[in-house]
Write a protein that holds these residues in place. Structure first.
Motif, PDB file in Angstrom:
ATOM      1  N   CYS A   1       0.835  -1.202   0.000  1.00  0.00           N
ATOM      2  CA  CYS A   1       0.000   0.000   0.000  1.00  0.00           C
ATOM      3  C   CYS A   1       0.869   1.249   0.000  1.00  0.00           C
ATOM      4  CB  CYS A   1      -0.920   0.011   1.220  1.00  0.00           C
ATOM      5  SG  CYS A   1      -2.448  -0.879   0.944  1.00  0.00           S
ATOM      6  N   LEU A   2       1.921   1.222   0.825  1.00  0.00           N
ATOM      7  CA  LEU A   2       2.813   2.376   0.889  1.00  0.00           C
ATOM      8  C   LEU A   2       3.505   2.595  -0.458  1.00  0.00           C
ATOM      9  CD1 LEU A   2       3.688   4.155   3.413  1.00  0.00           C
ATOM     10  CD2 LEU A   2       5.897   3.064   3.126  1.00  0.00           C
ATOM     11  N   ARG A   3       3.914   1.497  -1.080  1.00  0.00           N
ATOM     12  CA  ARG A   3       4.592   1.593  -2.372  1.00  0.00           C
ATOM     13  C   ARG A   3       3.638   2.074  -3.464  1.00  0.00           C
ATOM     14  NH1 ARG A   3       9.335  -0.996  -2.896  1.00  0.00           N
ATOM     15  NH2 ARG A   3       8.856  -1.684  -4.985  1.00  0.00           N
ATOM     16  N   LEU A   4       2.355   1.764  -3.283  1.00  0.00           N
ATOM     17  CA  LEU A   4       1.355   2.264  -4.226  1.00  0.00           C
ATOM     18  C   LEU A   4       1.221   3.779  -4.097  1.00  0.00           C
ATOM     19  CD1 LEU A   4      -1.329  -0.529  -3.816  1.00  0.00           C
ATOM     20  CD2 LEU A   4      -0.229   0.086  -5.960  1.00  0.00           C
TER      21      LEU A   4
ATOM     22  N   PRO B   1       4.299   8.494 -12.278  1.00  0.00           N
ATOM     23  CA  PRO B   1       5.550   7.942 -11.731  1.00  0.00           C
ATOM     24  C   PRO B   1       5.936   8.603 -10.400  1.00  0.00           C
ATOM     25  CG  PRO B   1       6.019   9.471 -13.507  1.00  0.00           C
ATOM     26  CD  PRO B   1       4.529   9.342 -13.458  1.00  0.00           C
ATOM     27  N   PRO B   2       6.819   7.961  -9.628  1.00  0.00           N
ATOM     28  CA  PRO B   2       7.195   8.471  -8.298  1.00  0.00           C
ATOM     29  C   PRO B   2       7.685   9.917  -8.329  1.00  0.00           C
ATOM     30  CG  PRO B   2       8.188   6.318  -8.658  1.00  0.00           C
ATOM     31  CD  PRO B   2       7.502   6.697  -9.935  1.00  0.00           C
ATOM     32  N   TYR B   3       8.450  10.275  -9.396  1.00  0.00           N
ATOM     33  CA  TYR B   3       9.058  11.609  -9.409  1.00  0.00           C
ATOM     34  C   TYR B   3       8.063  12.725  -9.674  1.00  0.00           C
ATOM     35  CZ  TYR B   3       9.505  10.013 -14.273  1.00  0.00           C
ATOM     36  OH  TYR B   3       9.264   9.483 -15.511  1.00  0.00           O
ATOM     37  N   GLU B   4       6.800  12.355  -9.936  1.00  0.00           N
ATOM     38  CA  GLU B   4       5.806  13.414 -10.129  1.00  0.00           C
ATOM     39  C   GLU B   4       4.859  13.524  -8.944  1.00  0.00           C
ATOM     40  OE1 GLU B   4       3.984  12.694 -13.880  1.00  0.00           O
ATOM     41  OE2 GLU B   4       5.735  13.411 -14.998  1.00  0.00           O
ATOM     42  N   ARG B   5       5.168  12.857  -7.846  1.00  0.00           N
ATOM     43  CA  ARG B   5       4.264  12.863  -6.693  1.00  0.00           C
ATOM     44  C   ARG B   5       4.836  13.723  -5.565  1.00  0.00           C
ATOM     45  NH1 ARG B   5       1.280   7.070  -6.452  1.00  0.00           N
ATOM     46  NH2 ARG B   5       1.276   6.685  -8.687  1.00  0.00           N
ATOM     47  N   GLU B   6       3.939  14.389  -4.851  1.00  0.00           N
ATOM     48  CA  GLU B   6       4.382  15.250  -3.753  1.00  0.00           C
ATOM     49  C   GLU B   6       4.509  14.467  -2.456  1.00  0.00           C
ATOM     50  OE1 GLU B   6       2.599  19.575  -4.150  1.00  0.00           O
ATOM     51  OE2 GLU B   6       1.098  18.059  -4.552  1.00  0.00           O
ATOM     52  N   VAL B   7       5.080  13.287  -2.559  1.00  0.00           N
ATOM     53  CA  VAL B   7       5.288  12.473  -1.366  1.00  0.00           C
ATOM     54  C   VAL B   7       6.750  12.056  -1.341  1.00  0.00           C
ATOM     55  CG1 VAL B   7       2.943  11.567  -1.456  1.00  0.00           C
ATOM     56  CG2 VAL B   7       4.780  10.274  -2.501  1.00  0.00           C
ATOM     57  N   ASN B   8       7.273  11.821  -0.154  1.00  0.00           N
ATOM     58  CA  ASN B   8       8.631  11.297  -0.039  1.00  0.00           C
ATOM     59  C   ASN B   8       8.647  10.128   0.935  1.00  0.00           C
ATOM     60  OD1 ASN B   8       9.584  14.511  -0.683  1.00  0.00           O
ATOM     61  ND2 ASN B   8      10.606  12.838  -1.740  1.00  0.00           N
ATOM     62  N   THR B   9       9.586   9.235   0.688  1.00  0.00           N
ATOM     63  CA  THR B   9       9.611   7.985   1.439  1.00  0.00           C
ATOM     64  C   THR B   9      10.869   7.879   2.290  1.00  0.00           C
ATOM     65  OG1 THR B   9       8.490   6.976  -0.436  1.00  0.00           O
ATOM     66  CG2 THR B   9       9.399   5.473   1.198  1.00  0.00           C
ATOM     67  N   VAL B  10      10.694   7.376   3.508  1.00  0.00           N
ATOM     68  CA  VAL B  10      11.844   6.952   4.316  1.00  0.00           C
ATOM     69  C   VAL B  10      11.856   5.430   4.239  1.00  0.00           C
ATOM     70  CG1 VAL B  10      12.861   6.899   6.613  1.00  0.00           C
ATOM     71  CG2 VAL B  10      11.654   8.942   5.828  1.00  0.00           C
TER      72      VAL B  10
ATOM     73  N   THR C   1      -6.345  -2.674 -10.006  1.00  0.00           N
ATOM     74  CA  THR C   1      -7.652  -2.047 -10.194  1.00  0.00           C
ATOM     75  C   THR C   1      -7.817  -0.988  -9.116  1.00  0.00           C
ATOM     76  OG1 THR C   1      -8.707  -3.684  -8.777  1.00  0.00           O
ATOM     77  CG2 THR C   1      -8.745  -4.131 -11.134  1.00  0.00           C
ATOM     78  N   GLY C   2      -8.782  -0.095  -9.319  1.00  0.00           N
ATOM     79  CA  GLY C   2      -9.040   0.957  -8.354  1.00  0.00           C
ATOM     80  C   GLY C   2      -8.190   2.180  -8.635  1.00  0.00           C
ATOM     81  N   SER C   3      -8.384   3.234  -7.834  1.00  0.00           N
ATOM     82  CA  SER C   3      -7.649   4.463  -8.098  1.00  0.00           C
ATOM     83  C   SER C   3      -7.136   5.083  -6.804  1.00  0.00           C
ATOM     84  CB  SER C   3      -8.539   5.468  -8.834  1.00  0.00           C
ATOM     85  OG  SER C   3      -9.604   5.852  -7.994  1.00  0.00           O
ATOM     86  N   ILE C   4      -6.053   5.840  -6.953  1.00  0.00           N
ATOM     87  CA  ILE C   4      -5.429   6.512  -5.818  1.00  0.00           C
ATOM     88  C   ILE C   4      -5.428   8.008  -6.092  1.00  0.00           C
ATOM     89  CG2 ILE C   4      -3.283   6.784  -4.517  1.00  0.00           C
ATOM     90  CD1 ILE C   4      -2.605   3.885  -5.387  1.00  0.00           C
ATOM     91  N   HIS C   5      -5.925   8.764  -5.129  1.00  0.00           N
ATOM     92  CA  HIS C   5      -5.886  10.213  -5.254  1.00  0.00           C
ATOM     93  C   HIS C   5      -4.984  10.781  -4.173  1.00  0.00           C
ATOM     94  CE1 HIS C   5      -9.372   9.478  -7.770  1.00  0.00           C
ATOM     95  NE2 HIS C   5      -9.256  10.718  -8.221  1.00  0.00           N
ATOM     96  N   ILE C   6      -4.106  11.684  -4.565  1.00  0.00           N
ATOM     97  CA  ILE C   6      -3.254  12.375  -3.595  1.00  0.00           C
ATOM     98  C   ILE C   6      -3.625  13.850  -3.653  1.00  0.00           C
ATOM     99  CG2 ILE C   6      -0.896  12.920  -2.923  1.00  0.00           C
ATOM    100  CD1 ILE C   6      -0.033  10.288  -4.258  1.00  0.00           C
ATOM    101  N   PHE C   7      -4.157  14.365  -2.568  1.00  0.00           N
ATOM    102  CA  PHE C   7      -4.686  15.727  -2.494  1.00  0.00           C
ATOM    103  C   PHE C   7      -5.644  16.004  -3.646  1.00  0.00           C
ATOM    104  CE2 PHE C   7      -1.100  16.134   0.353  1.00  0.00           C
ATOM    105  CZ  PHE C   7      -1.700  16.778   1.424  1.00  0.00           C
ATOM    106  N   GLY C   8      -6.551  15.083  -3.847  1.00  0.00           N
ATOM    107  CA  GLY C   8      -7.607  15.276  -4.831  1.00  0.00           C
ATOM    108  C   GLY C   8      -7.186  15.027  -6.260  1.00  0.00           C
ATOM    109  N   LYS C   9      -5.868  14.895  -6.490  1.00  0.00           N
ATOM    110  CA  LYS C   9      -5.383  14.688  -7.849  1.00  0.00           C
ATOM    111  C   LYS C   9      -5.233  13.194  -8.094  1.00  0.00           C
ATOM    112  CE  LYS C   9      -1.289  15.989  -9.400  1.00  0.00           C
ATOM    113  NZ  LYS C   9      -0.069  16.810  -9.220  1.00  0.00           N
ATOM    114  N   ASN C  10      -5.743  12.727  -9.229  1.00  0.00           N
ATOM    115  CA  ASN C  10      -5.625  11.305  -9.528  1.00  0.00           C
ATOM    116  C   ASN C  10      -4.160  10.954  -9.794  1.00  0.00           C
ATOM    117  OD1 ASN C  10      -5.906   8.675 -10.267  1.00  0.00           O
ATOM    118  ND2 ASN C  10      -7.538   9.029 -11.765  1.00  0.00           N
ATOM    119  N   ALA C  11      -3.621  10.130  -8.921  1.00  0.00           N
ATOM    120  CA  ALA C  11      -2.203   9.767  -9.046  1.00  0.00           C
ATOM    121  C   ALA C  11      -2.029   8.416  -9.697  1.00  0.00           C
ATOM    122  CB  ALA C  11      -1.546   9.768  -7.679  1.00  0.00           C
ATOM    123  N   THR C  12      -3.136   7.759 -10.041  1.00  0.00           N
ATOM    124  CA  THR C  12      -3.033   6.429 -10.641  1.00  0.00           C
ATOM    125  C   THR C  12      -2.219   6.527 -11.923  1.00  0.00           C
ATOM    126  OG1 THR C  12      -5.291   6.193  -9.862  1.00  0.00           O
ATOM    127  CG2 THR C  12      -4.392   4.377 -11.140  1.00  0.00           C
ATOM    128  N   GLY C  13      -1.157   5.775 -12.007  1.00  0.00           N
ATOM    129  CA  GLY C  13      -0.348   5.744 -13.217  1.00  0.00           C
ATOM    130  C   GLY C  13       0.767   6.765 -13.270  1.00  0.00           C
TER     131      GLY C  13
END
Lengths: 318, 361
Positions: B50-53, B76-85, B62-74
Motif C-alpha cells: 500500500c505504501l509503495r502504491l 511515476p514516483p518523481y511526479e508525486r508530492e510524497v517522499n519515502t523513508v 484495479t481501483g484508483s489513488i488520489h493524492i490531495f484530490g489529484k488522480n495519481a493512478t499511473g
C-alpha cells in the motif's frame, strides 16, 4: 577374529588421534595454517609469474648487436630510447588508438546488454544471456578470428546483407573516411574494431553485470522518490555505482587489445601492433631486448589508465 | 478536512491465472491531511505494498489513488508530492551525507548553494548538523535513519511515507526515535503514513491505525478504540494480547456461538476460590455482571512489572488456553498462584468484546 577387529579399531584410533592433534594444532596456530595454505600459490605467483616478468624486464636492458644479430648482457637504455623512434612510436600510437576504440565500443554495446540482464531479465532469460555471453568464449579464438575474415570479406555475408538492404553507398561513404575506412571492411579499421569488440565483449559484459547486480533497486526507487527523472537517476546514481564495473571491464578489453597479435594480422590494414612487433622481434629477428621493451609499454599504459580511473573516483563506490 | 491520500477499491495482484497473489485486495482508505496514520499488520499483509502504491513504485491493478484530490493512478514516483523513508534507509553510498540530503533539491534544479543551505537546515532538524561531510557508511544505524529522514523532509513533502523506519534499530534507540518522530510530526504538521508490524509502536504514535491482514483492511480506528473495541478476532489478537474465545466454550459462557475477546488484564482470580477439591465447576452463571470460569494454572512468567499467568480451561474433551496479567506491585511472590493450582477466574461482562465472524481465518 575378535582380536583382529579390536586391533584394527585401535590403529584407526591412533590415526584418528594424530589427525585430531594435527587439526587442533592448526586450529590453535592459525598463522601456521595460513602459511600452509598460501605457500604453494605464493611460490607459483612469486617464482613463475613475477619471476618471468622480472626476467623479461631485466632483458629489456640488454644490448642487441644489429650487425652480428647477437644479444649481449651489457646494460643499456637504448631499447627504451628507440621506442620513441618515429616508426616504433607509430606502432604504440596505432595500438593505443585501437585499444581505446575497442574499449569504448565494448562498453557502449555491453552496458545495455548487462543492464537488460540485471534489471529486466527473468531468471530463465538471465541464464540464457549468461550462456549466450559466455558460449563464444568456449570456441577457439583463432577460429573466431578467421571466421570474421570470411564474414567481412567482399563475398561475405555482411556485404550480402548490406547490399540487399540497399546500404552499399552508405558503407562506401564510411569506408572512404581516412583512418577509419579502407578498401573493404576486412581491410579497414572498422572491421578490426568489429572483430576485437566481438572477441572481448564478454570481458566487458560480465563485470558490468556484476556491478549492476550489486546496486540495490531501492536506491533507484529512492532517487525517483526524491524527484529524479529516469535520466537523472541513471546519471547520478546508477552510472556512478556501476562505473567501477565498467572500469574493471575496460581493463580487460584495453590490455587484451594492447597485447593482441593475431587479429591485427588477420583483419584490418597493414601496419604493426605492439603484439605483432613483439612477435616479430623475438621470433624472426631475435631482438629479445627490444621485444621486452615493447612488452613494458602495455604495462605502463595500463598503470597510467588505472591511476586515471582511480583519480576519476572509479573505485570510490567499491 | 482535506483528504491527503485516498484509496478507492484498490487492488494489487501479482501473477496471473491460478497463481494469482492478491497483495492488496480491494482496499479503500482516506487519510486526512496532517494525520499520523499507521498501517499495521504482519509481514505479507499488504501494508508495505500500500505504501509503495502511494509512493508510485507500484501501480494498482484495479481501483484508483488520489493524492490531495489529484488522480495519481499511473503517475511515476518523481511526479508525486510524497517522499519515502525506506526501511533500510537507501542512502546513496557514493555521496556524502550533505549530498544525499541535497539530492532531491539538486535534481529539481535548485541552485547548489541554496540546496546545500536547506540540506544543512534539514540536518540540523534531525540533530546531525556536523555530519554533512561523512559518508553514509561512517554513520551508525540511528544516524543513517535520521539522514534518510532529513533527505525526505528537505523536499517539504505534503505526505511523508515511512516504511518500518525503526525496524533495524535496537529497542532503546527505537523508543527514542519514536518520540522524535512524534515531535517532528507535531512540529511540521504534514501527513505521516507509517508502516509497521509493531502494534505498540502503532498504538503509541498514531492518530489512526489501519490493521491489515491478507491484503485486506480489518479495521481502521483510533488506537484506543482499536484496543478496547476490536471488531474482528484478528484485530483483537494482533493489537495487544487478547483471549479470543469461540465455538462451544463461547456458547457455554455467553449462550451464543459468536466469538468474543477478553484482555488478560481484565481477568482476575476470585479471592475465595481455592478449588483444590475435585469436580471443577465450569462456567458459572451471571453474577453481578461478572463472568466466572474454572481454570488450572499451567505457567507463570515473570515480566518485571507484571506476571503473566496461563490457564487451561477444560470444557468437555477440549481445552482452551487463557492468559491473565497480575501486577507485581500489588502481588507479592507468595500471593501468586502455583502451577497446577485450580482457581476460579472472573471478569466483568462489560469488558467482553463481541467479534464479527467472517470467513477470513
Amino acid at each position: 577374529m575378535m582380536q583382529s577387529v579390536v586391533s584394527s579399531l585401535s590403529t584407526t584410533n591412533t590415526s584418528n588421534k594424530t589427525l585430531r592433534w594435527l587439526a587442533n594444532t592448526l586450529y590453535r596456530k592459525d598463522n601456521l595454517f595460513l602459511l600452509l595454505l598460501l605457500t604453494p600459490p605464493l611460490l607459483w605467483f612469486g617464482v613463475v609469474y613475477l619471476g618471468s616478468l622480472f626476467a623479461l624486464l631485466w632483458q629489456s636492458f640488454y644490448t642487441f648487436d644489429s650487425f652480428s644479430m647477437l644479444v649481449t648482457p651489457d646494460l643499456t637504455l637504448e631499447n627504451y630510447r628507440s621506442l620513441f623512434d618515429a616508426t616504433n612510436f607509430d606502432i604504440i600510437l596505432r595500438t593505443l588508438d585501437m585499444a581505446v576504440s575497442v574499449t569504448i565500443a565494448t562498453a557502449l554495446i555491453g552496458f545495455p546488454i548487462a543492464y537488460y540482464m540485471t534489471r529486466y531479465g527473468s531468471p530463465a532469460e538471465k541464464g540464457f544471456f549468461y550462456v549466450a555471453v559466455i558460449l563464444p568464449m568456449w570456441a577457439s579464438y583463432i577460429v573466431k578470428a578467421y571466421a570474421w575474415t570470411v564474414i567481412l570479406s567482399q563475398q561475405g555475408v555482411l556485404y550480402w546483407c548490406i547490399h540487399h538492404l540497399g546500404l552499399m553507398s552508405a558503407l562506401n561513404y564510411i569506408l572512404q573516411i581516412p583512418n577509419i575506412g579502407g578498401n573493404t571492411l576486412a581491410t579497414s579499421n572498422i572491421g578490426r574494431v568489429i572483430v576485437f569488440t566481438y572477441i572481448w565483449l564478454p570481458f566487458m559484459i560480465l563485470p558490468i553485470q556484476a556491478a549492476l547486480e550489486r546496486v540495490p533497486s531501492n536506491l533507484l526507487q529512492a532517487s525517483a522518490d526524491l524527484g529524479a527523472k529516469p535520466a537523472q537517476t541513471f546519471r547520478k546514481i546508477l552510472f556512478p555505482l556501476v562505473f567501477p564495473g565498467v572500469v574493471a571491464g575496460s581493463i580487460f578489453t584495453f590490455s587484451l587489445t594492447l597485447g593482441d597479435y593475431i587479429i591485427p594480422q588477420l583483419v584490418g590494414p597493414s601496419g604493426l601492433f605492439i603484439g605483432t612487433m613483439v612477435y616479430t622481434m623475438q621470433g624472426s629477428v631475435g631482438n629479445i631486448p627490444l621485444a621486452a621493451a615493447f612488452t613494458v609499454v602495455p604495462i605502463i599504459l595500463v598503470s597510467i589508465y588505472l591511476a586515471m580511473a582511480k583519480r576519476a573516483g572509479a573505485f570510490d563506490a567499491l | 478536512m482535506t483528504i491527503a491520500v485516498e484509496f478507492s477499491a484498490v487492488s494489487r495482484h501479482y501473477g496471473d491465472g491460478k497463481q494469482i497473489v492478491r497483495a492488496v485486495d480491494n482496499v479503500s482508505i482516506a487519510v486526512a491531511e496532517g494525520e499520523f496514520f499507521s498501517m499495521l499488520g504482519p509481514s505479507g499483509s499488504g501494508k508495505t505494498t500500500c505504501l509503495r502504491l502511494i509512493a508510485g513504485f507500484e501501480q494498482p491493478s484495479t481501483g484508483s489513488i488520489h493524492i490531495f484530490g489529484k488522480n495519481a493512478t499511473g503517475s511515476p514516483p518523481y511526479e508525486r508530492e510524497v517522499n519515502t523513508v525506506f526501511q533500510d534507509y537507501a542512502l546513496f553510498p557514493h555521496m556524502n551525507v550533505l549530498d544525499n540530503v541535497a539530492y532531491g533539491l539538486r535534481v529539481k534544479g535548485v541552485q547548489k548553494s541554496e540546496s546545500y543551505k536547506r540540506a544543512e537546515d534539514a540536518l540540523t532538524l534531525v540533530a546531525l548538523a556536523d555530519y554533512g561531510l561523512r559518508k553514509p557508511s561512517q554513520l551508525s544505524g540511528g544516524q543513517r535513519q535520521r539522514v534518510a529522514l532529513a533527505r525526505a523532509l528537505v523536499n517539504k513533502p505534503r505526505v511523508l511515507l515511512l516504511d518500518e523506519p525503526l525496524g533495524a534499530l535496537d529497542l532503546k534507540l527505537r523508543e527514542q526515535m519514536q518520540l522524535e518522530l512524534k515531535t517532528l510530526h507535531r512540529k511540521l504538521g504534514i501527513t505521516f503514513i507509517y508502516v509497521t508490524h509493531d502494534q505498540s509502536e502503532a498504538l503509541s504514535m498514531s492518530d489512526r491505525v489501519a490493521v491489515f491482514n491478507h491484503g485486506r483492511i480489518e479495521q481502521v480506528d483510533h488506537p484506543r478504540q482499536l484496543y478496547t473495541e476490536p471488531k474482528t478476532s484478528f484485530v483483537a489478537d494482533f493489537v495487544g494480547t487478547a483471549n479470543v474465545v469461540s465455538g462451544a466454550l463461547a456458547l457455554q459462557i455467553t449462550g451464543n456461538q459468536q466469538p468474543f475477546s477478553i484482555r488478560p488484564e481484565h481477568i482476575s482470580i476470585l479471592s475465595n476460590s481455592n478449588m483444590a477439591n475435585s469436580g471443577i465447576p465450569n462456567v458459572d452463571t451471571v453474577q453481578n455482571q461478572m463472568m466466572q470460569i474454572a481454570g488450572e494454572v499451567v505457567d507463570i512468567q515473570y515480566h518485571g512489572a507484571t506476571s503473566k499467568i496461563e490457564f487451561d480451561v477444560h470444557h468437555d474433551a477440549f481445552t482452551q488456553r487463557l492468559m491473565m496479567v497480575l501486577s507485581n506491585t500489588e502481588h507479592t511472590e507468595a500471593q501468586l498462584p502455583q502451577v497446577k493450582q485450580k482457581l476460579m477466574l472472573c471478569w466483568p461482562k462489560s469488558r467482553m468484546v463481541m467479534l464479527e465472524t467472517h470467513g477470513n481465518d
